[in-house]
Write an enzyme that holds these catalytic residues in place. Structure first.
Site, mmCIF file in Angstrom:
data_model
loop_
_atom_site.group_PDB
_atom_site.id
_atom_site.type_symbol
_atom_site.label_atom_id
_atom_site.label_comp_id
_atom_site.label_asym_id
_atom_site.label_seq_id
_atom_site.Cartn_x
_atom_site.Cartn_y
_atom_site.Cartn_z
ATOM 1 N N GLY A 11 0.920 -1.342 -0.015
ATOM 2 C CA GLY A 11 0.018 0.113 0.064
ATOM 3 C C GLY A 11 0.983 1.171 0.052
ATOM 4 N N LEU A 15 -2.141 6.903 1.801
ATOM 5 C CA LEU A 15 -1.929 7.911 2.713
ATOM 6 C C LEU A 15 -0.819 7.240 3.789
ATOM 7 C CD1 LEU A 15 -2.211 10.649 4.297
ATOM 8 C CD2 LEU A 15 -4.280 9.639 5.413
ATOM 9 N N GLY A 17 0.762 4.519 3.702
ATOM 10 C CA GLY A 17 1.857 3.444 3.061
ATOM 11 C C GLY A 17 3.036 4.416 2.465
ATOM 12 N N SER A 108 -7.094 0.356 12.768
ATOM 13 C CA SER A 108 -7.556 1.632 13.073
ATOM 14 C C SER A 108 -8.200 1.787 14.527
ATOM 15 C CB SER A 108 -8.675 1.802 11.963
ATOM 16 O OG SER A 108 -9.461 2.654 12.367
ATOM 17 N N SER A 109 -8.490 3.092 14.930
ATOM 18 C CA SER A 109 -9.146 3.192 16.312
ATOM 19 C C SER A 109 -10.454 2.869 16.417
ATOM 20 C CB SER A 109 -8.848 4.670 16.557
ATOM 21 O OG SER A 109 -9.790 5.508 15.548
ATOM 22 N N CYS A 110 -11.234 2.623 15.015
ATOM 23 C CA CYS A 110 -12.645 2.054 15.020
ATOM 24 C C CYS A 110 -12.701 0.457 15.590
ATOM 25 C CB CYS A 110 -13.068 2.548 13.772
ATOM 26 S SG CYS A 110 -12.675 1.602 12.416
ATOM 27 N N TYR A 137 -15.795 -2.896 8.351
ATOM 28 C CA TYR A 137 -14.223 -2.588 8.530
ATOM 29 C C TYR A 137 -13.829 -3.089 9.778
ATOM 30 C CZ TYR A 137 -10.400 0.513 8.067
ATOM 31 O OH TYR A 137 -9.201 1.280 8.117
ATOM 32 N N LYS A 141 -10.710 -5.474 10.560
ATOM 33 C CA LYS A 141 -9.440 -5.249 11.372
ATOM 34 C C LYS A 141 -8.933 -5.949 12.640
ATOM 35 C CE LYS A 141 -7.814 -2.381 8.410
ATOM 36 N NZ LYS A 141 -6.563 -2.536 7.697
ATOM 37 N N PRO A 164 -3.740 3.343 14.560
ATOM 38 C CA PRO A 164 -3.432 4.794 14.357
ATOM 39 C C PRO A 164 -4.830 5.517 14.462
ATOM 40 C CG PRO A 164 -2.475 3.755 12.447
ATOM 41 C CD PRO A 164 -3.282 2.856 13.235
ATOM 42 N N THR A 165 -4.662 6.561 15.033
ATOM 43 C CA THR A 165 -6.043 7.665 15.014
ATOM 44 C C THR A 165 -6.154 8.032 13.899
ATOM 45 O OG1 THR A 165 -7.131 9.034 16.555
ATOM 46 C CG2 THR A 165 -4.794 9.470 15.804
ATOM 47 N N ASN A 166 -7.035 8.686 13.699
ATOM 48 C CA ASN A 166 -7.499 9.549 12.145
ATOM 49 C C ASN A 166 -6.279 10.262 11.905
ATOM 50 O OD1 ASN A 166 -10.455 9.219 12.416
ATOM 51 N ND2 ASN A 166 -10.019 10.631 14.128
ATOM 52 N N LEU A 167 -5.825 9.656 10.216
ATOM 53 C CA LEU A 167 -4.742 10.296 9.808
ATOM 54 C C LEU A 167 -4.802 11.515 8.713
ATOM 55 C CD1 LEU A 167 -2.762 6.891 9.018
ATOM 56 C CD2 LEU A 167 -2.254 8.475 10.967
ATOM 57 N N HIS A 180 -12.478 11.082 4.451
ATOM 58 C CA HIS A 180 -12.530 11.225 5.878
ATOM 59 C C HIS A 180 -12.864 12.677 6.048
ATOM 60 C CE1 HIS A 180 -10.026 7.501 6.003
ATOM 61 N NE2 HIS A 180 -10.930 7.170 7.153
ATOM 62 N N TRP A 203 -21.495 18.161 7.767
ATOM 63 C CA TRP A 203 -22.361 17.359 8.501
ATOM 64 C C TRP A 203 -22.330 17.201 9.945
ATOM 65 C CZ3 TRP A 203 -23.011 11.646 6.374
ATOM 66 C CH2 TRP A 203 -23.393 11.692 4.937
HETATM 67 N N1 LIG Z 1 -6.471 7.165 6.675
HETATM 68 C C1 LIG Z 1 -6.763 6.899 8.088
HETATM 69 O O1 LIG Z 1 -7.226 7.991 8.688
HETATM 70 C C2 LIG Z 1 -6.284 5.678 8.699
HETATM 71 C C3 LIG Z 1 -6.321 5.686 10.029
HETATM 72 C C4 LIG Z 1 -6.020 4.756 10.745
HETATM 73 C C5 LIG Z 1 -5.506 3.624 10.144
HETATM 74 N N2 LIG Z 1 -5.397 3.721 8.720
HETATM 75 C C6 LIG Z 1 -4.809 2.372 8.275
HETATM 76 O O2 LIG Z 1 -3.993 2.465 7.445
HETATM 77 C C7 LIG Z 1 -4.297 1.704 6.311
HETATM 78 C C8 LIG Z 1 -4.079 2.522 4.970
HETATM 79 O O3 LIG Z 1 -4.932 3.525 4.920
HETATM 80 P P1 LIG Z 1 -4.930 4.879 4.082
HETATM 81 O O4 LIG Z 1 -5.475 5.771 4.749
HETATM 82 O O5 LIG Z 1 -3.147 4.759 3.784
HETATM 83 O O6 LIG Z 1 -5.689 4.296 2.929
HETATM 84 P P2 LIG Z 1 -5.321 4.762 1.269
HETATM 85 O O7 LIG Z 1 -4.685 6.153 1.077
HETATM 86 O O8 LIG Z 1 -6.830 4.570 0.689
HETATM 87 O O9 LIG Z 1 -4.440 3.624 0.767
HETATM 88 C C9 LIG Z 1 -4.656 2.262 0.458
HETATM 89 C C10 LIG Z 1 -3.722 1.508 -0.270
HETATM 90 O O10 LIG Z 1 -4.017 0.182 -0.113
HETATM 91 C C11 LIG Z 1 -3.883 -0.065 -1.588
HETATM 92 N N3 LIG Z 1 -4.798 -1.198 -1.935
HETATM 93 C C12 LIG Z 1 -6.206 -1.383 -1.636
HETATM 94 N N4 LIG Z 1 -6.588 -2.473 -1.937
HETATM 95 C C13 LIG Z 1 -5.724 -3.075 -2.369
HETATM 96 C C14 LIG Z 1 -5.651 -4.340 -3.363
HETATM 97 N N5 LIG Z 1 -6.657 -5.242 -3.402
HETATM 98 N N6 LIG Z 1 -4.275 -4.885 -3.574
HETATM 99 C C15 LIG Z 1 -3.213 -4.091 -3.613
HETATM 100 N N7 LIG Z 1 -3.329 -2.738 -3.079
HETATM 101 C C16 LIG Z 1 -4.495 -2.477 -2.582
HETATM 102 C C17 LIG Z 1 -4.211 0.999 -2.498
HETATM 103 O O11 LIG Z 1 -3.666 0.967 -3.703
HETATM 104 P P3 LIG Z 1 -4.145 1.776 -4.993
HETATM 105 O O12 LIG Z 1 -4.008 3.259 -4.633
HETATM 106 O O13 LIG Z 1 -3.164 1.143 -6.050
HETATM 107 O O14 LIG Z 1 -5.624 1.405 -5.110
HETATM 108 C C18 LIG Z 1 -3.401 2.202 -1.629
HETATM 109 O O15 LIG Z 1 -1.995 2.240 -1.930
HETATM 110 C C19 LIG Z 1 -5.499 0.830 6.283
HETATM 111 O O16 LIG Z 1 -5.505 -0.486 6.537
HETATM 112 C C20 LIG Z 1 -6.038 1.679 7.599
HETATM 113 O O17 LIG Z 1 -6.626 0.767 8.407
HETATM 114 C C21 LIG Z 1 -5.526 4.650 8.087
#
Ligand SMILES: NC(=O)c1ccc[n+]([C@@H]2O[C@H](COP(=O)([O-])OP(=O)(O)OC[C@H]3O[C@@H](n4cnc5c(N)ncnc54)[C@H](OP(=O)(O)O)[C@@H]3O)[C@@H](O)[C@H]2O)c1
Length: 323
Positions: A11, A15, A17, A108-110, A137, A141, A164-167, A180, A203
């Site tokens: 990933g 955001l 990764g 995630s915190s959820c 979701y 997790k 992580p909390t909200n990123l 988000h 909202w």
């Molecule tokens: N955003 C937040 O606030 C937050 C908070 C807490 C935890 N997290 C955790 O962080 C992790 C990543 O979140 P994020 O916010 O970085 O999400 P994101 O920006 O949507 O990125 C998700 C990544 O996963 C890849 N992906 C999704 N489905 C895939 C698949 N089937 N095969 C290969 N790659 C795939 C996407 O690739 P493509 O871009 O090529 O589709 C993208 O690189 C999540 O598991 C989440 O639990 C996020």
């Protein structure tokens, strides 16, 4: 981890990764393996297992997943549970088969109960009902955490789960249907500014309290966790509790306060118009980060500072942002 250890970031364009990739590179790691979604669909078990057999990384950061805000979580419930369970299952089991010694899976915190005491301690996992809008979701997790814990207990692996909390930060998603709250507000205020609108509809009531962590701080915490030695890890990895660590900044803000801050950073003159008919979600969500602090890590980017950096990134990417 040595500087030449082979590290796979799943990933890496998302955001979370992309921040982990930046952090690893900045810390001098030189042997990093990545695959885009198009190159390797992590839902495809055969493809994932052969990737691990071929590459044999020593360390894995699992930051791939189906992610979204309240609307996306509530609408695409089947995709959220199926894709997240499949990705985790393939990556965690593929890692085990390939002898990966360190794995850090992002949750995630959820995952915590909707009405649990605040701030939220790791031990509150599975102590009450979940928020209904993102239950699929959250359950996916939680299954990932249970998998890591079970592999640690049965096979002696050292797999960790960071919650992580909200990123927010560079590379965020600004699509109003799936984003988000924080990136959605950046986009709404920016559009209101350029269109000279007089009000910005938002909202809910603005009263819920939320914690926000700049993505580069989260990445620093994840790399810090992956670098812990055996003694330090023993406080997280033991048979009596899941291998969970909360990752947050330890302070929360009301959505109203957040909206006012973003309005100021963006330089928008419009008035906020709260839509009380829309759901607020959980009234307060703040992580207890004492476990991570006691290991020696603390977030360093303040919310106003992080918002300025996020808005700069939004502007720099212009029409290229993932809408
Ligand atoms: N955003 C937040 O606030 C937050 C908070 C807490 C935890 N997290 C955790 O962080 C992790 C990543 O979140 P994020 O916010 O970085 O999400 P994101 O920006 O949507 O990125 C998700 C990544 O996963 C890849 N992906 C999704 N489905 C895939 C698949 N089937 N095969 C290969 N790659 C795939 C996407 O690739 P493509 O871009 O090529 O589709 C993208 O690189 C999540 O598991 C989440 O639990 C996020």
């Amino acid at each position: 981890m040595r500087s030449d250890s082979k590290i796979y970031v799943a990933g890496h364009r998302g955001l979370a990764g992309s921040a982990i990739l930046r952090r690893l590179r900045a810390a001098g790691y030189t042997n990093i393996v990545t695959r885009t979604h198009a190159e390797l669909d992590l839902i495809d078990q055969t493809a994932v297992h052969s990737f691990f057999e071929r590459e044999r990384p020593e360390c894995v950061f699992l930051a791939a997943g189906k992610v979204g805000g309240i609307l996306a979580n509530n609408t695409y419930r089947a995709q959220f549970i199926y894709e997240n369970i499949a990705i985790q299952s393939n990556v965690i089991h593929g890692s085990f088969r390939a002898g990966v010694s360190k794995l850090l899976s992002l949750g995630s915190s959820c995952i915590y109960p909707r009405a649990c005491p605040q701030p939220i301690k790791e031990e509150y996992l599975l102590t009450g009902p979940l928020e209904p809008t993102n239950r699929p979701y959250a359950i996916a997790k939680i299954a990932g955490i249970e998998m890591c814990w079970s592999y640690n207990r049965q096979y002696g692996t050292k797999y960790l789960c960071a919650m992580p909390t909200n990123l927010y930060g560079p590379g965020d998603t600004y699509d109003l249907q799936s984003s988000h709250v924080l990136p959605a507000l950046i986009r709404k205020f920016h559009e209101a500014k350029v269109r000279h609108e007089v009000t910005v509809p938002i909202w809910g009531t603005g009263s819920p309290l939320r914690e926000f962590l700049y993505s580069d701080d989260m990445a620093e915490a994840c790399v810090f966790l992956a670098q812990l030695d055996r003694d330090q890890l023993s406080t997280i990895l033991n048979d009596s509790q899941p291998p969970l660590v909360n990752v947050g900044c330890g302070e929360d803000h009301s959505i109203r306060e957040l909206a006012e801050l973003i309005k100021e950073v963006v330089g928008c003159k419009a008035q906020l118009s709260w839509d009380h008919s829309k759901p607020d979600g959980t009234p307060k969500k703040q992580l207890d980060v004492s476990k991570l602090s006691s290991l020696g890590w603390k977030a360093r980017t303040s919310l106003p500072q992080g918002l300025r950096l996020a808005y700069e990134d939004f502007l720099a990417r212009g029409a290229a942002f993932r809408a």
